[in-house]
Each structure stands twice: as C-alpha cells, then as structure tokens.
Scaffold this motif. Structure first.
Motif: not given
Length: 335
Positions: A215, A219, A273, A276-278, A280-281
């Motif tokens: 992530i 970012s 988070f 859910e996000r890893e 997608t990252a």
C-alpha cells in the motif's frame, strides 16, 4: 414585564453562544506526525483515530495530521514526544527499537507470518509488556497500531527470486540493527538510510532497492523509481502510534480512556483497511509497469533465523520473552 420577557431569551441565547465559544476555545488540538504519505496505512489509521477521539470527547480533543515527515524523521519524533515537544507520532516499529529495544521482538525475521498473528500480538500480553517498556524506556506510550503488510523487496535492476539474484544489489534498509543483520545473513551489505532520503536515493541510483508494504509503495509512487517486486515475508510492517507520556498523564482519567478507546477502534480499522486495500494496491502497481515475483523463502528463512535470532535474544528481552511471544502464536519455544 414585556421588556424582560423579550430580553430574557436574547440573554439566554447570548449566554449559550458565549458558552459554546468558550468550549471551542478550550478544545485541545494535538499534532500527529507521520513518516508516510497521505493515503497510506499510517494516514488512514491516524485519520480514524482523530474521528473517534472527537466523537468520544464531544470535540474537546482533536488533532491535526502532518504526513511526509513534516515534523522530523521518525526517530526524531520519538525523542520529541519523549521530551513533551510533540504530542503523537505514527512510525515504523523498527524506529522505536533504538529507544526501547524489547519491541524488537516484533521485528525478528519471520516472527510474524500473517496479518492474524500481527493483530493478535498487538492485543495480547506481548503488547502489554511492550507498552509498559516503551513508557519506561522511551517516555512514550503506544496507543494504537497500523498494519501495513509485509515489507516486500523492490529494486530497479532485475527480478529477484533467489538469494543468488539478490547478490550485488545495493539495498536500503532502515537504521535498525535487526533488519541490517537480516540482509547481512542473506549475503548483502545493506545501506542504512533515513526514510526521508529513500525516494531520491532510488531515483538517483544511489541504491538499487528497498523493502516496504504494498500500500505504501503505491501511495508514495515508488513505481516511478522501482521496477521489480519480490514477495518476501521476513518483516511484517507494524507502525504504532506513540504518544508523549507526559501528555497522557496530564489528561483527565476520562480523556485518557477516550484516547485509548479511540486507539483501539483505529487499530481495528487499520486491519480492515489492509485487507481491503492491499490487493488493489498491487493491481495498481502492476498497471504502472512493475513486475511481481513469487519467492521460495526456505533458504531465506533458514539463514535469517539462524544468524539473527540468537544475536538479539538479550536485547529483545531474553529467551523467556521470545518464548512468551511464540506461545501467543501457538508455536514451539526456542532454547
């Protein structure tokens, strides 16, 4: 009488407005330093902490966030919080270790093997012991945890699938002895470097690679300066929120509890988070042109654990402390 009846509501309204203004002035606004960028795990956890803190105290306590090391390096923020010059900081656990070495038990290579283990260790006896130790050793209190996933290896030179592939690469690591010695066990002499210097060093080819959670890779746009990702799992990136112990003790018992409750809720949100996000990252990193390589880590594990664990038995609290942590994870003790 009529005049009084008209004036009284006005006076009451004025008094109410003055009271509200007084409450607004009395509200305390903390500063929270973050080493990482907006949008990463640190920021999201801290943002949720502020929301929960405001809710629990009816706005009497709030905070502003300062990402990208605006308030100093992660190690600087520990010292500043200890001296009461900074309220809160969110930083990698390895940057707390120089000030309170026993937290290094969480950075021993391959100690943590999945998110569930990371979460359980931050909620059990190990965490209680480490919180007490950081207060004693460093003058700061851990009040929340960020879960940023495993520190995968990235570089700009070539795919790395084996330890042989790693040889000859210049790898940046944090200024942390356990992490430095892990790379040495793999046959690499790493380059310790402050986080604020890393992007430029990668851009200018001063170093070839580094390790960081997926992530945060996305970012901070490391896809602009790195090409290859190797999926290693030697270090699960835990990033605690620390608070000045002086500041904590200056709060009322009710506000102390509000801070701890907000920290717990923010910690739980950080787990959600990451889940859910890893993925997608990773998809976004691949879309930006990075390449992902799976790694058979048997040799990596053998070399790192054999060389590094015994060297740091004493500094992380002794074999008994290590075995307490292993017991929490349902693993066999070491001798």
């Amino acid at each position: 009488m009529k005049l009084f009846r008209v004036a009284a509501p006005a006076l009451l309204l004025g008094a109410t407005m003055m009271s509200a203004a007084t409450q607004s002035v009395a509200a305390e606004t903390f500063k929270i330093a973050l080493g990482a960028a907006q949008g990463g795990g640190q920021y999201v956890m801290a943002e949720r902490f502020v929301e929960e803190l405001e809710k629990a105290t009816n706005g009497e306590l709030t905070a502003d966030l300062f990402p990208n090391s605006q308030l100093g390096s992660e190690e600087d923020t520990v010292m500043n919080a200890a001296m009461g010059m900074l309220d809160f900081s969110v930083l990698a656990i390895n940057n707390v270790t120089p000030f309170s070495p026993t937290v290094g038990v969480l950075t021993l290579p391959y100690m943590i093997q999945n998110l569930e283990e990371a979460y359980s260790l931050t909620q059990g006896k190990t965490a209680e012991r480490l919180v007490e130790n950081t207060v004693r050793d460093a003058g700061v209190r851990i009040v929340a945890w960020t879960f940023s996933g495993f520190r995968v290896l990235t570089n700009s030179a070539r795919p790395v699938k084996t330890l042989d592939d790693l040889q000859g690469l210049i790898i940046r690591v944090p200024k942390n002895e356990i992490m430095i010695d892990t790379y040495k066990a793999w046959g690499v002499n790493p380059t310790p470097m402050a986080w604020s210097e890393v992007f430029t060093a990668l851009q200018q080819k001063v170093v070839d690679g580094q390790d960081l959670g997926l992530i945060d890779l996305e970012s901070v746009k490391f896809y602009e300066v790195q090409k290859y990702i190797s999926n290693i799992h030697y270090n699960f990136l835990l990033e605690p929120m620390i608070m000045s112990e002086q500041l904590f003790q200056s709060q009322s018992p009710e506000f102390q509890q509000a801070i701890l409750d907000a920290g717990k809720k923010a910690t739980e949100y950080s787990v959600e988070f990451l889940r859910e996000r890893e993925k997608t990252a990773l998809d976004e990193l691949l879309a930006k042109g990075m390449e992902f390589t799976e790694v058979d880590e048997a040799e990596w594990i053998e070399k790192a654990t054999a060389a590094v664990w015994p060297k740091f038995h004493d500094s992380v609290g002794g074999i008994d402390a290590i075995n307490e942590t292993l017991a929490e994870l349902g693993r066999q003790p070491i001798e």
